[in-house]
Design a protein around this motif. Structure first.
Motif, short mmCIF file in Angstrom:
data_model
loop_
_atom_site.label_atom_id
_atom_site.label_comp_id
_atom_site.label_asym_id
_atom_site.label_seq_id
_atom_site.Cartn_x
_atom_site.Cartn_y
_atom_site.Cartn_z
N ALA A 15 0.84 -1.20 0.00
CA ALA A 15 0.00 0.00 0.00
C ALA A 15 0.87 1.24 0.00
CB ALA A 15 -0.90 -0.01 1.23
N LYS A 16 0.53 2.19 -0.84
CA LYS A 16 1.28 3.44 -0.89
C LYS A 16 0.77 4.37 0.19
CE LYS A 16 3.14 2.93 -5.28
NZ LYS A 16 4.25 3.29 -5.98
N GLU A 17 -0.40 4.90 0.01
CA GLU A 17 -0.98 5.80 1.00
C GLU A 17 -2.50 5.75 0.88
OE1 GLU A 17 -0.88 10.50 2.06
OE2 GLU A 17 0.96 9.59 1.32
N ALA A 18 -3.12 4.93 1.68
CA ALA A 18 -4.58 4.77 1.66
C ALA A 18 -5.19 5.71 2.69
CB ALA A 18 -4.95 3.34 1.96
N PRO A 19 -6.40 6.21 2.41
CA PRO A 19 -7.09 7.02 3.42
C PRO A 19 -7.32 6.19 4.69
CG PRO A 19 -8.25 7.06 1.31
CD PRO A 19 -7.16 6.04 1.20
N ASN A 20 -7.54 6.86 5.79
CA ASN A 20 -7.82 6.18 7.06
C ASN A 20 -8.99 5.20 6.88
OD1 ASN A 20 -7.51 5.67 9.79
ND2 ASN A 20 -8.95 7.27 10.38
N LYS A 21 -8.88 4.02 7.45
CA LYS A 21 -9.89 2.96 7.41
C LYS A 21 -9.98 2.24 6.06
CE LYS A 21 -12.65 4.96 11.07
NZ LYS A 21 -13.93 5.42 11.51
N TYR A 22 -8.98 2.45 5.19
CA TYR A 22 -8.93 1.78 3.89
C TYR A 22 -7.56 1.13 3.72
CZ TYR A 22 -13.07 4.45 2.51
OH TYR A 22 -14.33 4.98 2.43
N LYS A 23 -7.52 0.12 2.86
CA LYS A 23 -6.26 -0.49 2.44
C LYS A 23 -6.12 -0.29 0.94
CE LYS A 23 -5.96 -4.23 5.81
NZ LYS A 23 -5.92 -5.69 5.99
N TRP A 40 -12.64 -5.40 4.99
CA TRP A 40 -13.07 -6.34 3.96
C TRP A 40 -11.98 -7.37 3.75
CZ3 TRP A 40 -15.89 -3.53 -0.64
CH2 TRP A 40 -17.04 -2.89 -0.15
N ARG A 41 -12.36 -8.51 3.15
CA ARG A 41 -11.39 -9.56 2.85
C ARG A 41 -11.45 -9.92 1.37
NH1 ARG A 41 -13.67 -14.61 2.36
NH2 ARG A 41 -15.81 -14.79 3.03
N ASP A 42 -10.36 -10.46 0.85
CA ASP A 42 -10.35 -10.82 -0.57
C ASP A 42 -11.13 -12.12 -0.78
OD1 ASP A 42 -8.39 -12.38 0.70
OD2 ASP A 42 -7.28 -12.65 -1.16
N PHE A 43 -11.64 -12.27 -1.98
CA PHE A 43 -12.36 -13.49 -2.34
C PHE A 43 -12.31 -13.65 -3.85
CE2 PHE A 43 -15.59 -10.41 -3.22
CZ PHE A 43 -16.59 -10.99 -3.99
N ASP A 44 -12.57 -14.87 -4.32
CA ASP A 44 -12.59 -15.15 -5.76
C ASP A 44 -13.96 -14.80 -6.29
OD1 ASP A 44 -10.00 -16.11 -5.94
OD2 ASP A 44 -10.61 -18.14 -5.40
N PHE A 45 -13.99 -13.93 -7.29
CA PHE A 45 -15.24 -13.56 -7.95
C PHE A 45 -15.05 -13.96 -9.40
CE2 PHE A 45 -19.09 -10.93 -7.44
CZ PHE A 45 -19.49 -10.84 -8.76
N LEU A 46 -15.78 -14.96 -9.84
CA LEU A 46 -15.63 -15.55 -11.17
C LEU A 46 -15.53 -14.48 -12.27
CD1 LEU A 46 -15.48 -18.25 -12.64
CD2 LEU A 46 -17.95 -18.14 -12.92
N ALA A 57 -21.46 -8.89 5.43
CA ALA A 57 -22.46 -8.66 4.38
C ALA A 57 -21.81 -8.84 3.01
CB ALA A 57 -23.05 -7.27 4.52
N ALA A 58 -21.84 -10.06 2.48
CA ALA A 58 -21.13 -10.39 1.24
C ALA A 58 -21.61 -9.61 0.03
CB ALA A 58 -21.25 -11.88 0.97
N LEU A 59 -22.83 -9.07 0.07
CA LEU A 59 -23.31 -8.29 -1.07
C LEU A 59 -22.65 -6.92 -1.16
CD1 LEU A 59 -27.09 -9.22 -1.09
CD2 LEU A 59 -25.30 -10.00 -2.64
N GLN A 60 -21.89 -6.55 -0.15
CA GLN A 60 -21.10 -5.32 -0.19
C GLN A 60 -19.71 -5.72 -0.65
OE1 GLN A 60 -23.47 -3.94 3.74
NE2 GLN A 60 -21.28 -3.77 3.83
N HIS A 61 -19.39 -5.40 -1.88
CA HIS A 61 -18.09 -5.81 -2.40
C HIS A 61 -17.62 -4.91 -3.53
CE1 HIS A 61 -20.93 -8.12 -4.96
NE2 HIS A 61 -20.07 -7.79 -5.90
#
Length: 177
Positions: A15-23, A40-46, A57-61
């Protein structure tokens, strides 16, 4: 397994420089970057190159995909309004969904043009709202989509707009075929 881990480290920059609470997510191989909420976590999205989702809440992605193109700029696709309405109606929406586009914006960063739009897909008993960004660079047509179900949209809109606005195409060297 060690080889796989080393390849991942080489492919994704820190990460270079993310806003607070973000990666930050930076893909130097495929030429793009963006930020996402730190919980949030990474996941495979076809069919997508990268994706992260809310742990509960998986629908938030957010998801990013790209396809090859011979176009050099987003303007080569046609007028913004026509392209976006066609994309939402014929690509994003299923036949049973009613698509609505709320807003369209263009921005330019480092000589690259980006179209951002907010849209809703509504079907019987369910609606999902999202921001999408389309851009062209590196011989690719990139798409980032970040959204949530309609019930949560008003609470999450500003958080998700940060993700949308952070998307950038990075210059990469063409690969030999």
């Amino acid at each position: 397994m060690l080889v796989s881990t080393n390849l991942l480290l080489a492919r994704f920059a820190p990460a270079k420089e993310a806003p607070n609470k973000y990666k930050s997510f930076v893909d130097l191989t495929d030429g793009y970057s963006y930020v996402y909420p730190s919980y949030w976590r990474d996941f495979d999205f076809l069919g997508h190159d990268s994706a992260f989702k809310d742990r509960i809440a998986a629908l938030q992605h957010v998801r990013v995909g790209f396809i090859p193109t011979t176009k050099n700029d987003i303007h080569d696709l046609g007028p913004m309004e026509e392209v976006i309405f066609d994309l939402v109606k014929n690509v994003c929406a299923a036949p049973t969904q009613k698509p609505t586009v709320f807003d369209m914006q263009e921005r330019t960063f480092d000589g690259k043009n980006y179209w951002t739009f907010e849209y809703e897909l509504e079907s019987s008993g369910f609606a999902r709202t999202a921001f999408a960004i389309i851009a062209i660079g590196n011989g690719r047509y990139y798409t980032l989509v970040v959204g949530a179900n309609q019930r949560r949209w008003s609470r999450l809109r500003d958080l998700l707009k940060v993700v949308a606005d952070s998307f950038k195409i990075l210059d990469i060297k063409p690969t030999a075929v």
